[in-house]
Design a protein around this motif. Structure first.
Motif, PDB file in Angstrom:
ATOM      1  N   THR A   1       0.850  -1.195   0.000  1.00 47.14           N
ATOM      2  CA  THR A   1       0.000   0.000   0.000  1.00 47.14           C
ATOM      3  C   THR A   1       0.879   1.236   0.000  1.00 47.14           C
ATOM      4  O   THR A   1       2.079   1.180   0.315  1.00 47.14           O
ATOM      5  CB  THR A   1      -0.923   0.041   1.236  1.00 47.14           C
ATOM      6  OG1 THR A   1      -0.112   0.055   2.422  1.00 47.14           O
ATOM      7  CG2 THR A   1      -1.880  -1.139   1.263  1.00 47.14           C
ATOM      8  N   VAL A   2       0.278   2.363  -0.357  1.00 48.24           N
ATOM      9  CA  VAL A   2       0.965   3.649  -0.328  1.00 48.24           C
ATOM     10  C   VAL A   2      -0.022   4.701   0.160  1.00 48.24           C
ATOM     11  O   VAL A   2      -1.210   4.674  -0.201  1.00 48.24           O
ATOM     12  CB  VAL A   2       1.532   4.014  -1.722  1.00 48.24           C
ATOM     13  CG1 VAL A   2       0.426   4.110  -2.772  1.00 48.24           C
ATOM     14  CG2 VAL A   2       2.331   5.313  -1.670  1.00 48.24           C
ATOM     15  N   ALA A   3       0.469   5.625   0.967  1.00 49.34           N
ATOM     16  CA  ALA A   3      -0.367   6.720   1.459  1.00 49.34           C
ATOM     17  C   ALA A   3      -0.390   7.822   0.414  1.00 49.34           C
ATOM     18  O   ALA A   3       0.554   8.597   0.283  1.00 49.34           O
ATOM     19  CB  ALA A   3       0.176   7.246   2.785  1.00 49.34           C
ATOM     20  N   ALA A   4      -1.474   7.878  -0.355  1.00 44.12           N
ATOM     21  CA  ALA A   4      -1.629   8.866  -1.429  1.00 44.12           C
ATOM     22  C   ALA A   4      -2.499  10.018  -0.933  1.00 44.12           C
ATOM     23  O   ALA A   4      -3.033   9.990   0.180  1.00 44.12           O
ATOM     24  CB  ALA A   4      -2.236   8.213  -2.660  1.00 44.12           C
TER      25      ALA A   4
ATOM     26  N   VAL B   1      -5.206   5.748   1.411  1.00 41.04           N
ATOM     27  CA  VAL B   1      -4.301   4.616   1.219  1.00 41.04           C
ATOM     28  C   VAL B   1      -4.698   3.853  -0.041  1.00 41.04           C
ATOM     29  O   VAL B   1      -5.862   3.468  -0.208  1.00 41.04           O
ATOM     30  CB  VAL B   1      -4.331   3.682   2.436  1.00 41.04           C
ATOM     31  CG1 VAL B   1      -3.454   2.460   2.189  1.00 41.04           C
ATOM     32  CG2 VAL B   1      -3.852   4.424   3.686  1.00 41.04           C
ATOM     33  N   LEU B   2      -3.725   3.639  -0.913  1.00 41.07           N
ATOM     34  CA  LEU B   2      -3.948   2.937  -2.179  1.00 41.07           C
ATOM     35  C   LEU B   2      -3.284   1.570  -2.153  1.00 41.07           C
ATOM     36  O   LEU B   2      -2.160   1.429  -1.649  1.00 41.07           O
ATOM     37  CB  LEU B   2      -3.332   3.726  -3.342  1.00 41.07           C
ATOM     38  CG  LEU B   2      -4.100   4.877  -3.963  1.00 41.07           C
ATOM     39  CD1 LEU B   2      -3.198   5.598  -4.958  1.00 41.07           C
ATOM     40  CD2 LEU B   2      -5.342   4.366  -4.665  1.00 41.07           C
ATOM     41  N   PRO B   3      -3.940   0.536  -2.713  1.00 38.05           N
ATOM     42  CA  PRO B   3      -3.241  -0.742  -2.882  1.00 38.05           C
ATOM     43  C   PRO B   3      -2.234  -0.669  -4.024  1.00 38.05           C
ATOM     44  O   PRO B   3      -2.455   0.000  -5.037  1.00 38.05           O
ATOM     45  CB  PRO B   3      -4.373  -1.719  -3.204  1.00 38.05           C
ATOM     46  CG  PRO B   3      -5.453  -0.887  -3.801  1.00 38.05           C
ATOM     47  CD  PRO B   3      -5.351   0.462  -3.143  1.00 38.05           C
ATOM     48  N   ILE B   4      -1.124  -1.335  -3.839  1.00 34.71           N
ATOM     49  CA  ILE B   4      -0.133  -1.538  -4.895  1.00 34.71           C
ATOM     50  C   ILE B   4      -0.095  -3.025  -5.198  1.00 34.71           C
ATOM     51  O   ILE B   4      -0.035  -3.854  -4.281  1.00 34.71           O
ATOM     52  CB  ILE B   4       1.270  -1.062  -4.470  1.00 34.71           C
ATOM     53  CG1 ILE B   4       1.287   0.448  -4.254  1.00 34.71           C
ATOM     54  CG2 ILE B   4       2.313  -1.459  -5.510  1.00 34.71           C
ATOM     55  CD1 ILE B   4       2.611   0.967  -3.729  1.00 34.71           C
TER      56      ILE B   4
END
Length: 789
Positions: A245-248, A252-255
């Protein structure tokens, strides 16, 4: 302090620059092969004027995909946009149709392997909704360039959504019936039947994976954000799935990274800067408006399918060699995927801005200096190669079908993106583009709309910029024509000249860099609107010289190298197009060699017949140049589309180098030069290089210059040479002979015995390290240029 760019650093940045061009090469290596594939009307957008095909529900049976067979069922949901709409035309490429139904009722249709024409059960009124179901099967197509469409190789089964050998380039029709254009944007639901260990990955988020029986599974994916058909995708392989995941900005977005198990560690190492790159792009252009960040390794090409980028497995090697491509494809989620060009004539909005973004991320991840090196390398590539790759100097907008994936769209498009930043300034540039993207997300723009909306948002008149940089070919070139110093006060005049451009650039913010005697620098901006623009500045020091277009803020038809000369030897000015030799170095000297892609248009002394180059000239500047004895070699070539074609028609006999201190002086013959000429190519060695300006010219004046001339007793080819030469005698030798190769100092490098009756002799140059040799046979000599580097 003075900016030092050593040879090692230059070599590294050139390698990085070459990587920047890989993205375009992975897409556009065959973009001129438009004869392949079916030709559809370039007005293919018209389908979307009658119906809004707003959702696809697609089912694929990939049980036999190893043999390139699929069975498909496509339910297409649409809304009528006009009254009386009844005929629906769908794009589908060379697949077998089993039946088509509407509300369970069979429809009649015609199909020519390219377009399905069907009549609905009844005509629709505006805003009426309906759907049709197409059952089909067959072997999905690739395009004529072997890039786009369907691929089955090395255990990977996938599509690429752009076909370079097809018109239109959008290539969704290779695997499902659709409205195949840039303007029709739809949501998608996918269901795939596969046999383990093969698993499918598609746009959006996976909804479920269930076992049908044994190793056969059913997988569902859903894409809620609307996209055009060329961005729809699937990749099937025995992937090992890596989730993160990334904090966009929007949460939070899945990668999701998909690679075979053997590549899992390598993809993590190659993608180590994925999150910083996403943060850099969000900082520049606003939030990422998609459900996930996804990459799937494949065997061919790099393609920005929304949320499921297909990425070449050869770049998943544990290094960062493909990081620019990673950034380029991710940047498409703003440029191309979120706002899409209306037609391929505006492809620079997709590809040029994504390529600019693949440079821009470096500023956040690696720093400003790395970014400036990359954009200047890119500009040099454009000046040297775009016109040869694309068959002429072109605007980046309105290109014909064959060139919409060419060097002008990609590399010059990136150059234009950087220059727009210079015109607007950072704060206004980024805030305005943020607003532009937000206002048009999931929509389309053409170049006029891009200009007009950005002008309204920024409050700036952008018509001159777009006229100069988007709608017309060529480049401006800038130089310091005069420079007067009174203490810390400076009066400076900047000259603007043109390289293949129809008119002067208006309001160009030219960076002027001033240098102190101790190597300190400071920059100011001059807005150039005329052939000459003058301005005065008060500086923090008294400058000793100034250069225009040096600081990289505005890219133009100028390129340079700089060196710290601290030892005897050779320094190759790749960008400055001059080879520097240094001897008798007593202390460090700082040297800048700038090459200008435009004619100087300078004055010549009365009574002289010099015909000055229309295409290029040089500026040499530096500090403490008296600390070394410097020389410079200028290569010339009148062949093809080379810069010296205007001066060299049949030979180089009348070619000379002229010199002036600056543009306030007349051009005059430079006394310290020696020419080596082979037909219309060769080089001139400037034996005492000093600060000032240099240009090539023709003259009929009888001048006393040292010169090597071609001997007719034998010929040598190729010349210039790389790893070998062939010596061809005018007549077969009647006796044994000796061939001697020596360097320019006379040192013998090779001796070759030739037996009688020989006509052609080949010599290998593998161990020859010099840049020029002299071939001598029986007292006859001929110079040969060697271009190994």
């Amino acid at each position: 302090m003075f900016k030092y760019l050593l040879t090692l650093i230059l070599s590294c940045t050139l390698l990085l620059a070459q990587a920047q061009f890989n993205c375009q090469q992975t897409k556009a290596h065959a973009h001129k092969s438009t004869a392949a594939g079916p030709v559809l009307s370039v007005q293919n957008n018209a389908k979307s004027d009658t119906f809004n095909l707003n959702h696809y529900n697609l089912y694929f049976d990939f049980s036999d995909i190893q043999n390139r067979n699929l069975a498909g069922k496509a339910r297409l949901h649409f809304v009528a946009k006009v009254n009386g709409a009844q005929q629906l035309n769908l794009d589908l490429l060379k697949l077998q149709i089993d039946s088509i139904t509407q509300n369970g009722q069979s429809l009649s249709y015609s199909y020519n392997d390219t377009i399905i024409r069907l009549n609905l059960t009844n005509s629709l009124s505006i805003n009426d909704t309906s759907s049709v179901v197409v059952y089909y099967h067959g072997s999905p197509q690739g395009d004529g360039t072997n890039w786009g469409g369907w691929h089955s190789k090395s255990g990977y089964y996938f599509n690429l959504g752009v076909g370079f050998g097809a018109n239109p380039h959008t290539y969704g029709r290779a695997w499902f019936p659709c409205f195949d254009n840039f303007v029709q944007k739809s949501t998608y639901q996918f269901r795939f039947k596969t046999v383990l260990p093969l698993r499918p990955y598609a746009n959006g988020l996976r909804q479920s994976e269930t076992t049908i029986n044994g190793d056969t599974i059913s997988t569902q994916w859903k894409m809620d954000e609307p996209i055009p058909t060329y961005l729809a995708s699937v990749a099937v392989s025995n992937y090992a799935e890596i989730n993160d995941t990334v904090a966009a900005l929007n949460g939070v977005l899945p990668i999701q990274l998909m690679a075979k198990k053997s590549d899992s560690v390598k993809i993590l190492n190659s993608f180590v800067n994925l999150k910083p790159t996403l943060h850099a792009l969000e900082k520049a252009f606003g939030p990422y408006h998609w459900s996930k960040v996804g990459y799937a390794t494949t065997t061919t090409g790099a393609m920005e399918h929304a949320t499921s980028i297909h990425f070449p497995v050869n770049l998943v090697n544990g290094t960062l060699s493909g990081e620019d491509i990673l950034a380029h494809e991710l940047a498409h989620h703003w440029w191309g995927n979120l706002i899409t060009c209306e037609t391929d004539a505006d492809m620079w909005i997709n590809e040029g801005m994504a390529e600019f973004s693949s440079h821009l991320y470096e500023e956040s991840v690696y720093g400003r200096e790395r970014y400036l090196n990359t954009v200047q390398n890119n500009a040099y590539f454009v000046l040297e190669n775009a016109h040869t790759r694309d068959n002429g100097y072109k605007a980046i907008q309105g290109l014909t079908h064959a060139y919409v994936y060419g060097a002008h769209v990609y590399q010059k498009g990136a150059m234009v993106g950087h220059n727009l930043r210079a015109y607007l300034g950072d704060s206004l540039f980024f805030s305005s583009l943020n607003t532009l993207i937000q206002n048009n997300k999931y929509g389309n723009l053409n170049s006029n709309q891009f200009r007009d909306q950005l002008a309204q948002i920024s409050g700036k008149n952008l018509t001159p910029f777009f006229d100069n940089w988007v709608f017309n070919p060529g480049f401006p070139q800038f130089a310091v024509d005069s420079f007067h110093v009174n203490g810390n006060n400076v009066a400076i005049t900047i000259g603007q000249r043109l390289h293949q451009a129809p008119s002067l650039h208006q309001g160009a913010p030219v960076g002027i860099t001033f240098f102190s005697a101790t190597g300190d620098t400071t920059s100011r901006t001059v807005l150039s609107t005329a052939p000459k623009t003058s301005q005065q500045f008060n500086l923090p020091f008294s400058p000793v010289f100034a250069l225009a277009a040096y600081n990289g803020v505005l890219l133009s038809a100028d390129a340079y190298d700089e060196f710290s000369i601290d030892h005897n030897g050779t320094y190759n000015a790749e960008f400055g197009k001059m080879r520097i030799t240094a001897s008798q170095v007593s202390d460090t000297a700082q040297l800048i060699v700038m090459h200008h892609y435009a004619g100087s248009k300078g004055k010549i002394a009365t009574g002289k017949d010099y015909r000055i180059s229309k295409n290029h000239y040089w500026t040499v500047q530096g500090l403490n140049l008296s600390n070394a004895q410097l020389g410079g070699r200028i290569n010339f070539n009148g062949n093809g589309q080379r810069l010296d074609k205007d001066l060299l028609q049949t030979s180089a006999d009348s070619l000379v180098v002229l010199y002036r201190v600056d543009a306030t002086q007349n051009w005059g013959l430079y006394p310290h030069q020696q020419k080596t000429a082979i037909g219309t190519s060769g080089f001139i060695q400037i034996t005492q290089l000093q600060a000032g300006e240099y240009t090539l010219a023709n003259t009929h004046e009888k001048v006393s210059l040292a010169e090597h001339r071609l001997n007719k007793a034998f010929s040598v080819y190729p010349n210039p040479a790389t790893d070998r030469i062939t010596i061809q005698f005018a007549e077969a030798t009647q006796k044994n002979r000796t061939i001697t190769l020596s360097d320019t100092s006379g040192k013998v490098l090779m001796v070759k015995k030739v037996k009688r009756n020989s006509k052609n002799i080949e010599l290998r140059l593998k161990n020859i390290k010099t840049s020029a040799v002299t071939v001598t046979i029986d007292g006859h000599s001929q110079p040969v240029i060697i271009t190994k580097d």
